[in-house]
Scaffold this motif. Structure first.
Motif, PDB file in Angstrom:
ATOM      1  N   ALA A  38      -9.737 -11.516 -19.694  1.00 27.11           N
ATOM      2  CA  ALA A  38     -10.755 -12.704 -19.905  1.00 27.11           C
ATOM      3  C   ALA A  38     -11.782 -13.231 -18.396  1.00 27.11           C
ATOM      4  CB  ALA A  38      -9.611 -13.980 -19.943  1.00 27.11           C
TER       5      ALA A  38
ATOM      6  N   ARG B  51      -6.368  -9.029 -26.002  1.00 27.80           N
ATOM      7  CA  ARG B  51      -7.256  -9.191 -26.935  1.00 27.80           C
ATOM      8  C   ARG B  51      -7.090  -8.992 -28.286  1.00 27.80           C
ATOM      9  NH1 ARG B  51      -9.050 -14.661 -28.197  1.00 27.80           N
ATOM     10  NH2 ARG B  51      -7.847 -14.711 -26.388  1.00 27.80           N
TER      11      ARG B  51
ATOM     12  N   HIS C 136       0.277 -19.689 -29.303  1.00 27.79           N
ATOM     13  CA  HIS C 136      -1.228 -19.807 -28.674  1.00 27.79           C
ATOM     14  C   HIS C 136      -1.936 -18.307 -28.747  1.00 27.79           C
ATOM     15  CE1 HIS C 136      -0.021 -23.445 -28.065  1.00 27.79           C
ATOM     16  NE2 HIS C 136       1.212 -22.974 -27.848  1.00 27.79           N
ATOM     17  N   ARG C 137      -3.294 -18.701 -28.670  1.00 28.00           N
ATOM     18  CA  ARG C 137      -3.886 -16.810 -28.751  1.00 28.00           C
ATOM     19  C   ARG C 137      -4.970 -17.435 -28.063  1.00 28.00           C
ATOM     20  NH1 ARG C 137      -5.304 -13.725 -33.730  1.00 28.00           N
ATOM     21  NH2 ARG C 137      -3.452 -14.269 -35.376  1.00 28.00           N
ATOM     22  N   ASP C 138      -4.858 -18.153 -27.417  1.00 25.41           N
ATOM     23  CA  ASP C 138      -6.512 -18.526 -25.992  1.00 25.41           C
ATOM     24  C   ASP C 138      -5.369 -19.175 -24.934  1.00 25.41           C
ATOM     25  OD1 ASP C 138      -5.014 -21.247 -26.734  1.00 25.41           O
ATOM     26  OD2 ASP C 138      -7.102 -22.282 -26.805  1.00 25.41           O
TER      27      ASP C 138
ATOM     28  N   VAL D 293      -7.980 -17.329 -21.932  1.00 23.79           N
ATOM     29  CA  VAL D 293      -9.086 -18.024 -21.804  1.00 23.79           C
ATOM     30  C   VAL D 293      -9.040 -19.338 -20.971  1.00 23.79           C
ATOM     31  CG1 VAL D 293     -11.357 -18.972 -22.817  1.00 23.79           C
ATOM     32  CG2 VAL D 293     -10.306 -17.207 -23.568  1.00 23.79           C
ATOM     33  N   THR D 294      -8.188 -19.436 -21.511  1.00 24.84           N
ATOM     34  CA  THR D 294      -6.998 -21.410 -20.435  1.00 24.84           C
ATOM     35  C   THR D 294      -7.046 -21.329 -19.417  1.00 24.84           C
ATOM     36  OG1 THR D 294      -6.667 -22.015 -23.125  1.00 24.84           O
ATOM     37  CG2 THR D 294      -5.753 -23.591 -20.861  1.00 24.84           C
TER      38      THR D 294
ATOM     39  N   SER E 180      -6.509 -12.121 -31.270  1.00 26.79           N
ATOM     40  CA  SER E 180      -7.530 -11.123 -32.370  1.00 26.79           C
ATOM     41  C   SER E 180      -7.407 -11.161 -33.421  1.00 26.79           C
ATOM     42  CB  SER E 180      -8.917 -11.293 -31.364  1.00 26.79           C
ATOM     43  OG  SER E 180      -8.663 -10.002 -31.008  1.00 26.79           O
TER      44      SER E 180
END
Length: 364
Positions: A23, A162, A343-345, A348-349, A166
């Protein structure tokens, strides 16, 4: 930005660290990432495969009980701290991110010694010794369970690869089933027990093979490299029971399945929830009950079933799993429930948190 990641030992520590690295690199390809590890861990294979630098330090496993080995820890830990500090110096690290495990303790202590900002990520509901220590040195603590007891924590979830985060299971379903030699229109159960397999899962599932076939259910079973259980061949035109020793395309395995039967490690629970795949969770019968805690939130939400290892029998599978797979509407409801708490992100967080800490120059 120059980042050192301390997450060696097991896949549960390494994979979130590598997902964070990916990420960070997607956002800024010039980011310099170095992973701390030991020569004993899976990181010696996984980290170079993903294209990141691996810096080895001496392993210092802490004994769980009072034994004579405890007397050797201070000297060995001092050496590991010095080795980790040398990595921080050489890389001119702006932040150290720890994920727990053997390398995290010397990493945290070295970062504190060098006044390098620290970010802690805890994947489990019960934090291990290393992360409990690391959380005392920083205000930047990311957790994967909303009720984590770690102080000053922020809920982010577990960073996932990912290709998992995704994944569109519905769009990939037919392609995935073809990849494994499965038919496109039969209910499909995925069974796996981690990279080494799980003997109790294998034994119960193989014994249920005739019932799966009779119910019109096909099976994709990742048995592990040392498995000795194999189902008897079915009659011609019976639903497939495909066994694999290992699978390096878990994204396709998830896409091929309507339901999974598996252990309840933190990464497994996070991945199944993220992709909306209902799970039959069979926690490891050893340890402190952590795997049951991992599975309970998704089961409580309606996204899975939970069964003790000792109670997993062919009869239980026939009475509880087969009826679910025979009911597409129920499978769809469970899939939605699992996805609702996924939680897919998280990668990123967490990457945003790490960048903020590094840019702010905040000291641990």
């Amino acid at each position: 930005m120059r980042v050192v990641l301390a997450g060696g030992g097991t896949a549960g520590h390494i994979e979130p660290a590598l997902a964070l690295a990916d990420a960070l690199r997607r956002e800024d390809p010039s980011v310099e990432v170095t992973c701390l590890g030991t020569e004993r861990g899976l990181e010696t294979r996984l980290v170079p495969q993903r294209g990141y630098e691996l810096a080895l330090i001496p392993p210092v496993p802490l004994p769980r009980t009072l034994t004579p080995r405890l007397l050797t820890v201070p000297g060995r830990l001092r050496g590991a701290i010095n080795a980790a500090a040398a990595v921080l110096d050489r890389t001119r690290a702006e932040v150290l991110v720890g994920f727990g495990g053997y390398v995290a303790t010397p990493g945290y202590l070295a970062a504190r010694k060098r006044r390098v900002p620290i970010v802690v990520h805890e994947a489990n509901p019960r934090a291990g010794l290393a992360n409990r220590l690391g959380a005392r040195f920083t205000e930047h603590v990311a957790v994967s369970h909303p009720d984590s007891p770690l102080p000053k924590s922020t809920f982010v979830g577990i960073p996932l690869r990912r290709e998992i985060a995704s994944l569109d299971r519905l769009a990939m379903g037919d392609k995935a089933r073809s990849y494994f030699g499965l038919l496109p229109d039969l209910p499909t159960l995925l069974i796996f027990g981690g990279s080494q397999g799980a003997r109790s899962l294998n034994r119960a599932a193989v014994a249920t093979a005739p019932a799966f076939r009779a119910a019109g259910i096909q099976v994709l079973h990742i048995v592990g490299p040392k498995n000795t259980e194999e189902p008897e061949p079915g009659p011609p035109n019976a639903p497939q029971y495909v066994t694999l020793p290992y699978c390096d395309r878990m994204d396709l395995a998830y896409a091929a399945a309507d339901m999974a039967m598996c252990r309840a490690g933190a990464m497994t629970c996070a991945e199944l929830a993220a992709v909306g795949l209902p799970g039959v969770y069979v926690p490891l019968p050893h340890g402190n009950g952590e795997q049951r805690l991992n599975a309970e939130p998704v089961v409580a939400a309606g996204g899975g079933l939970l069964i003790d290892d000792a109670e997993l029998t062919p009869e239980w599978i026939q009475g509880n799993v087969l009826p679910v797979l025979a009911d597409p509407a129920r499978v769809a409801r469970m899939s939605e429930a699992a996805a609702g708490i996924g939680h897919r992100d998280a990668d990123v967080t967490l990457a945003r948190m790490v960048r903020d800490v590094a840019r702010g120059g905040a000291r641990a």
